[in-house]
Design an enzyme around this catalytic site. Sequence first.
Site, PDB file in Angstrom:
ATOM      1  N   ARG A 139       0.947  -1.147  -0.129  1.00  0.00           N
ATOM      2  CA  ARG A 139       0.003  -0.049  -0.045  1.00  0.00           C
ATOM      3  C   ARG A 139       0.654   1.337   0.046  1.00  0.00           C
ATOM      4  NH1 ARG A 139      -3.727   1.096   4.716  1.00  0.00           N
ATOM      5  NH2 ARG A 139      -2.105   0.035   6.067  1.00  0.00           N
ATOM      6  N   ARG A 194      -6.222  -1.342   1.888  1.00  0.00           N
ATOM      7  CA  ARG A 194      -5.544  -2.470   1.642  1.00  0.00           C
ATOM      8  C   ARG A 194      -6.305  -3.321   0.407  1.00  0.00           C
ATOM      9  NH1 ARG A 194      -5.409  -2.061   7.321  1.00  0.00           N
ATOM     10  NH2 ARG A 194      -3.317  -2.221   8.248  1.00  0.00           N
ATOM     11  N   ARG A 221      -0.458  -3.446  18.645  1.00  0.00           N
ATOM     12  CA  ARG A 221      -0.726  -1.925  18.621  1.00  0.00           C
ATOM     13  C   ARG A 221      -1.537  -1.323  19.858  1.00  0.00           C
ATOM     14  NH1 ARG A 221      -0.901  -1.679  11.893  1.00  0.00           N
ATOM     15  NH2 ARG A 221       1.301  -1.703  11.718  1.00  0.00           N
ATOM     16  N   HIS A 227      -8.311  -7.592   9.276  1.00  0.00           N
ATOM     17  CA  HIS A 227      -6.865  -6.668   9.240  1.00  0.00           C
ATOM     18  C   HIS A 227      -7.275  -5.441   8.320  1.00  0.00           C
ATOM     19  CE1 HIS A 227      -2.769  -5.115   9.714  1.00  0.00           C
ATOM     20  NE2 HIS A 227      -2.567  -5.665   8.648  1.00  0.00           N
TER      21      HIS A 227
END
Length: 315
Positions: free
Chosen positions: A84, A90, A153, A177
Amino acid sequence: MKVSVIGASGRVGKAAAFCLAEENVVNKLVLISRKDSIEKIEGESLDMYDAMAAKDIRISIKSSCNMEDLHDSDVVVITAGVPRRAGMSRSEIAIPNAKIVAEYSRIVAEHSPHSIILVVTNPVDVMTYVALKASGFDRNKVFGLGNHLDSLRLRNMLAKHFNIHVSEIHTRVIGEHGDHMVPLVSSTSIGGILLKNYALDGTIDMEGMVKKVINAGSYVINKKGSTEYGPAYAIANIVNTILNDEKKILTVSAYLDGEIEDIKDVCLGVPVKLGINGIERIIPIKMNENETKAFKNAANIVKMNTERVMDSLEI
Ligand code: NAP
């Protein structure tokens, strides 16, 4: 144990290879690239050898564009694909990447039929489905990295917010995701205490934090062009868990056959028990009403994208 990385000249591929080279359990590493990149990965492997000498690590690192060198790999990590760029989603790279992932998955099945495939290429949930179908492997042997990185994260953000060691934070992001990821806030705990009981002072903006996790990859890409260290260490976590037969529960993109909310025939991020044979069990989880709704929505979206991509592939 032997691990091969496909797309090894790429930023994620080479960073993952470097992390894996440091792992005691890996004693053979194969960096696979297209012919045009062979010089580059040879340079990478020489540089890695120097670093490993400094760490007193003995390992064999081979650079190759000969697919026969995949032979007898325990794990093959597929990172090849168009990445990307800033501002891209995505799913925009899904069809070109599906062709690359399908081709490499067939090659892995031919040259290393007993290996486990860890898919990294985005959009990873769709690519995991493509790799599963193209390789013809059992579903416990093909899964994807995605929500494990998202979970790390979120863990980081909570640790920073509470100024607590990151190991005390137990949290998980599941689903896609991508924009439709589902942070499992209802089962997040700190030092074994559920977040809802811990965060009694009401200072935590969970909604804002979730938005930050969703945009974390894009945020890094906008600043430095790509993500590297996060995915690389997340890949090493998963590979280590497999090769050491650790039975840890990690979140990977896995093919569902009704184990959670009766969702079938799609790959999504879910908690699984991982060991030497890959996925040993998909963990059936209970979510609150909002999380369940968001998870089902993620499933519908990923399924729709997967069907569009599979139609373009003729598998
Ligand atoms: P990159 O630096 O551009 O590397 C991609 C590599 O893929 C290239 O170096 C090349 O490797 C190979 N490649 C490119 N075009 C190809 C083609 N047409 N046919 C065959 N191979 C091709 O990209 P990156 O930043 O490493 O990212 C790699 C992938 O991982 C992307 O899809 C990215 O979105 C994804 N990603 C996923 C996660 C996750 O959590 N799942 C996290 C970060 C990134 P060789 O020249 O060595 O063959």
